[in-house]
Design a protein around this motif. Structure first.
Motif, PDB file in Angstrom:
ATOM      1  N   ILE A 190       5.256   4.494  -6.442  1.00 23.86           N
ATOM      2  CA  ILE A 190       4.952   4.264  -7.913  1.00 23.86           C
ATOM      3  C   ILE A 190       3.405   5.639  -7.988  1.00 23.86           C
ATOM      4  CG2 ILE A 190       3.577   3.104  -9.114  1.00 23.86           C
ATOM      5  CD1 ILE A 190       4.119   1.102  -7.194  1.00 23.86           C
ATOM      6  N   ASP A 191       4.177   6.963  -9.061  1.00 24.15           N
ATOM      7  CA  ASP A 191       3.788   7.842  -9.317  1.00 24.15           C
ATOM      8  C   ASP A 191       2.587   7.333 -10.411  1.00 24.15           C
ATOM      9  OD1 ASP A 191       2.642  10.196 -10.054  1.00 24.15           O
ATOM     10  OD2 ASP A 191       4.340  10.619 -10.217  1.00 24.15           O
ATOM     11  N   ALA A 224      -8.856   8.742  -8.182  1.00 26.49           N
ATOM     12  CA  ALA A 224      -8.810   8.543  -7.369  1.00 26.49           C
ATOM     13  C   ALA A 224      -6.962   7.713  -7.354  1.00 26.49           C
ATOM     14  CB  ALA A 224      -8.932   6.491  -7.039  1.00 26.49           C
ATOM     15  N   LEU A 225      -6.098   8.015  -8.638  1.00 24.90           N
ATOM     16  CA  LEU A 225      -5.194   7.131  -8.773  1.00 24.90           C
ATOM     17  C   LEU A 225      -4.460   8.578  -9.373  1.00 24.90           C
ATOM     18  CD1 LEU A 225      -4.990   4.909 -12.209  1.00 24.90           C
ATOM     19  CD2 LEU A 225      -5.282   3.976  -9.465  1.00 24.90           C
ATOM     20  N   LEU A 265       0.655  -1.401  -0.040  1.00 24.34           N
ATOM     21  CA  LEU A 265      -0.095  -0.028   0.192  1.00 24.34           C
ATOM     22  C   LEU A 265       1.038   1.400  -0.086  1.00 24.34           C
ATOM     23  CD1 LEU A 265      -2.983  -0.670   2.520  1.00 24.34           C
ATOM     24  CD2 LEU A 265      -3.105  -0.815   0.014  1.00 24.34           C
ATOM     25  N   THR A 266       1.870   0.950   0.873  1.00 22.95           N
ATOM     26  CA  THR A 266       2.965   2.180   1.033  1.00 22.95           C
ATOM     27  C   THR A 266       3.694   2.460   0.029  1.00 22.95           C
ATOM     28  OG1 THR A 266       4.697   1.205   1.991  1.00 22.95           O
ATOM     29  CG2 THR A 266       3.031   2.312   3.241  1.00 22.95           C
TER      30      THR A 266
END
Length: 265
Positions: free
Chosen positions: A153-154, A216-217, A4-5
């Protein structure tokens, strides 16, 4: 580093709590739609409700109701530029996406859609508050990420792409719906045709789901992901109920047309 992080900002207690509430309420709403307890707008006004209680409900015109639904959320997005200035490119993208989406919905509701009846005031207020509160919390959740390092992760670029696909697809299918109900029989329901209507009965909901996953993204906060997942659950339930309604009203409804996800559901 947990999974998640890698793609989410670390959530605060406020973000975690509001995420749980938002997802739970939307998921329960979707389940209620499947069970026949519908939010009272569009074709479901008065469906499967007590006639006596229904007669006491305050109704307003659908056009007025739909414009009211989206205006506070649009104003929240617009005012955020003044309330949260210069908080980085990601925040600017989220502010812009929220503002554009809800402005588009206000304009569509006022000038594009054709309506067949009225809308329950209670439902109008409920949905209005849902959109407004969720937009405000998305923005606050983003503000709370200030000072934290960016997730490794972008997902901004995939988010922009999903948002654009969603908003264009949603608008296109709303145009198809408006053309379907025009002229002398403007208040008659017909089986929609064209675009993804040949595969699902609610492609406009499918593209709205993409819009929220775009949020969300772009945002990469726990709240925005919980909201996107909850919106998916609610609109899936609403689409299932819509397909069931069409099956009950039209003997020639194509059985291969799904509810919201082509070839799947």
């Amino acid at each position: 580093m947990s999974l998640l992080t890698k793609f989410l900002f670390p959530p605060s207690l406020f973000v975690t709590a509001t995420s749980l509430v938002s997802f739970s309420s939307l998921a329960i709403g979707g389940l209620s739609e499947i069970r026949g307890k519908h939010m009272q707008y569009s074709k479901f006004v008065g469906v499967n409700n007590n006639p006596v209680a229904e007669s006491k409900k305050k109704l307003i015109s659908s056009r007025t109701g739909m414009v009211l639904l989206y205006t506070p959320a649009f104003l929240a997005g617009l005012s955020s530029f003044a309330i949260f200035p210069d908080e980085g490119f990601r925040f600017f993208l989220l502010q812009s996406a929220i503002t554009i989406h809800f402005l588009k919905r206000v304009l569509e509701s006022a000038f594009v859609h054709n309506y067949s009846g009225e809308m329950a005031l209670e439902a109008t207020i409920t949905i209005l508050l849902s959109y407004f509160i969720s937009s405000v919390i998305m923005l606050i959740s983003q503000h709370l990420t200030m000072g934290f390092p960016e997730p490794p992760i972008d997902l901004k670029n995939p988010g922009i792409l999903l948002f654009l696909i969603g908003i264009i697809g949603n608008f296109y299918h709303h145009i198809l719906l408006s053309k379907l109900r025009s002229g002398k029989n403007a208040k008659e329901y017909k089986i929609p045709k064209g675009g993804l209507f040949d595969f699902v009965i609610c492609p406009h909901y499918l593209f709205e789901v993409l819009i929220f996953w775009g949020f969300a993204l772009i945002s990469q906060t726990l709240y925005s992901f919980a909201l996107a997942l909850g919106t998916t659950c609610y609109l899936t339930g609403r689409s299932y109920a819509t397909r069931r309604w069409y099956l009950s009203k039209f003997e020639d409804f194509p059985k291969g047309v799904k509810a919201i996800f082509p070839f799947v559901f």
